[in-house]
Design a protein around this motif. Structure first.
Motif, PDB file in Angstrom:
ATOM      1  N   LYS A  12       0.860  -1.186   0.000  1.00 44.98           N
ATOM      2  CA  LYS A  12       0.000   0.000   0.000  1.00 44.98           C
ATOM      3  C   LYS A  12       0.896   1.236   0.000  1.00 44.98           C
ATOM      4  CE  LYS A  12      -2.757   3.395   0.819  1.00 44.98           C
ATOM      5  NZ  LYS A  12      -2.669   4.219   1.955  1.00 44.98           N
ATOM      6  N   SER A  14       0.837   5.476  -0.233  1.00 45.31           N
ATOM      7  CA  SER A  14      -0.046   6.629  -0.101  1.00 45.31           C
ATOM      8  C   SER A  14       0.093   7.495  -1.355  1.00 45.31           C
ATOM      9  CB  SER A  14       0.395   7.383   1.144  1.00 45.31           C
ATOM     10  OG  SER A  14      -0.132   8.664   1.098  1.00 45.31           O
ATOM     11  N   ASP A 143      -6.508   2.331   2.696  1.00 48.43           N
ATOM     12  CA  ASP A 143      -5.979   1.353   3.665  1.00 48.43           C
ATOM     13  C   ASP A 143      -6.939   0.163   3.761  1.00 48.43           C
ATOM     14  OD1 ASP A 143      -3.692   2.686   4.260  1.00 48.43           O
ATOM     15  OD2 ASP A 143      -4.250   3.274   6.289  1.00 48.43           O
ATOM     16  N   ALA A 146      -6.583  -1.884   0.732  1.00 53.29           N
ATOM     17  CA  ALA A 146      -5.376  -2.702   0.782  1.00 53.29           C
ATOM     18  C   ALA A 146      -5.594  -3.937   1.662  1.00 53.29           C
ATOM     19  CB  ALA A 146      -4.210  -1.875   1.304  1.00 53.29           C
ATOM     20  N   LEU A 158       0.661  -7.534   4.317  1.00 54.02           N
ATOM     21  CA  LEU A 158       0.345  -6.211   3.766  1.00 54.02           C
ATOM     22  C   LEU A 158       1.521  -5.296   4.121  1.00 54.02           C
ATOM     23  CD1 LEU A 158      -3.003  -4.256   4.431  1.00 54.02           C
ATOM     24  CD2 LEU A 158      -0.865  -3.210   3.804  1.00 54.02           C
ATOM     25  N   LYS A 160       2.819  -1.775   4.378  1.00 57.21           N
ATOM     26  CA  LYS A 160       2.316  -0.396   4.373  1.00 57.21           C
ATOM     27  C   LYS A 160       3.511   0.557   4.356  1.00 57.21           C
ATOM     28  CE  LYS A 160      -0.506   2.796   7.102  1.00 57.21           C
ATOM     29  NZ  LYS A 160      -1.091   3.658   6.105  1.00 57.21           N
ATOM     30  N   THR A 162       5.212   4.024   4.264  1.00 63.00           N
ATOM     31  CA  THR A 162       4.797   5.339   4.751  1.00 63.00           C
ATOM     32  C   THR A 162       5.982   6.303   4.812  1.00 63.00           C
ATOM     33  OG1 THR A 162       5.253   4.883   7.055  1.00 63.00           O
ATOM     34  CG2 THR A 162       3.085   4.226   6.259  1.00 63.00           C
ATOM     35  N   MET A 197      -3.397   1.915  11.175  1.00 71.19           N
ATOM     36  CA  MET A 197      -4.167   2.285   9.993  1.00 71.19           C
ATOM     37  C   MET A 197      -5.586   2.562  10.470  1.00 71.19           C
ATOM     38  SD  MET A 197      -4.020  -1.633   8.411  1.00 71.19           S
ATOM     39  CE  MET A 197      -3.162  -1.096   7.026  1.00 71.19           C
ATOM     40  N   VAL A 212       0.902  -7.063   9.106  1.00 68.65           N
ATOM     41  CA  VAL A 212       1.110  -5.745   8.493  1.00 68.65           C
ATOM     42  C   VAL A 212       2.529  -5.296   8.828  1.00 68.65           C
ATOM     43  CG1 VAL A 212       0.317  -3.338   8.424  1.00 68.65           C
ATOM     44  CG2 VAL A 212      -1.326  -5.162   8.895  1.00 68.65           C
ATOM     45  N   VAL A 214       4.811  -1.934   8.713  1.00 72.20           N
ATOM     46  CA  VAL A 214       4.840  -0.485   8.489  1.00 72.20           C
ATOM     47  C   VAL A 214       6.302  -0.078   8.353  1.00 72.20           C
ATOM     48  CG1 VAL A 214       4.275   1.773   9.481  1.00 72.20           C
ATOM     49  CG2 VAL A 214       2.750  -0.162   9.872  1.00 72.20           C
TER      50      VAL A 214
END
Ligand code: UDP
Length: 238
Positions: A12, A14, A143, A146, A158, A160, A162, A197, A212, A214
């Motif tokens: 994912k 942004s 989010d 995703a 997943l 993420k 960022t 998220m 997940v 991050v």
């Protein structure tokens, strides 16, 4: 190059990742950088699906400053994610990577409709699949898209990507003593009220056991590292 830890992942991004030094729109250098990073990860040998947001173009949500009603504003946000998906597709194909864009809002002259089985087939054939148009409903975010797509396509994780390098005990911009977690269980994240998220997205991951990760998109090589299962960011799982 070492082997991937996962067979299939969903990343994912942004919409803001496409801004670079712009305050609006798509910065060609930022687009090129993201495409290069995705290619590095793809070449590790993983099946790669992508969801990209639309915040660099338009964000709906509760902000009614525009005077546009929420549902219309959200629909516009979903269209913004399709614009970004097409830009990303173009950048990847310029790097000779086969791709497909599938959208939850049908726009058949530009992209395929979202059909999970077909998406999985594309992934198995080594195509990067980009999911545009959110889940096709207002009042949701990318989010959540995703998280949902990760479950539907059977992604192992997943990712993420960022602006920060993980989840902290407190906001690292405001509190210098904030410490980054290397890993967390879902239960810890919930009990400590950590914002990973939005709630719908996080609940989907918890209920369906999708880990997940991050991590910071701005560090070169991070997506490939994540795919190889190397230490990067914060991992949240059961
Ligand atoms: N959106 C929506 N439904 C979805 C996905 C997105 O209504 O399933 C809208 C929502 O208005 C959101 C906008 O599209 O604000 C852009 O997505 P998001 O804000 O998640 O993008 P990002 O912050 O990741 O760039």
């Amino acid at each position: 190059m070492s082997r991937p830890k996962y067979r299939r992942v969903l990343i994912k991004l942004s919409g803001e990742a496409l801004l670079g030094d712009l305050d609006h729109g798509i910065n060609p250098a930022a687009l090129a950088k993201i495409a290069d990073e995705l290619v590095k990860a793809y070449k590790v040998g993983v099946e790669l699906a992508v969801v990209i947001g639309g915040g660099n173009i338009w964000r709906g949500g509760s902000d009614d400053a525009s005077g546009i009603n929420r549902v219309t504003a959200d629909n516009m946000g979903m269209l913004a994610t399709i614009v970004n998906s097409l830009a990303l597709q173009d950048a990847l194909e310029a790097r000779k990577i086969p791709t497909r864009v599938q959208t939850a809002i049908e726009i058949s002259k530009l992209a395929e409709p979202y059909i999970p089985r077909r998406a999985i087939r594309h992934l198995e054939k080594g195509r990067i699949v980009i999911f545009g148009g959110g889940i096709g409903s207002p009042y949701f975010t990318t989010d959540t898209t995703a998280a949902l797509r990760s479950i539907e396509i059977g992604a192992g994780i997943l990712l993420k990507a960022t602006k920060v390098d993980g989840v902290y005990t407190d906001d690292p911009h405001k509190n210098k003593k904030a410490v980054r977690y290397e890993s967390l269980t879902f239960e810890e994240a919930i009990s400590k009220r950590l914002k990973i998220m939005d709630t719908s997205a996080f609940t989907l991951c918890v209920d369906n056991g999708i880990p997940v990760l991050v991590f910071d998109l701005n560090v070169a090589g991070n997506i490939a590292k994540a795919v190889r299962g190397e230490k990067v960011g914060t991992l949240i799982r059961h």
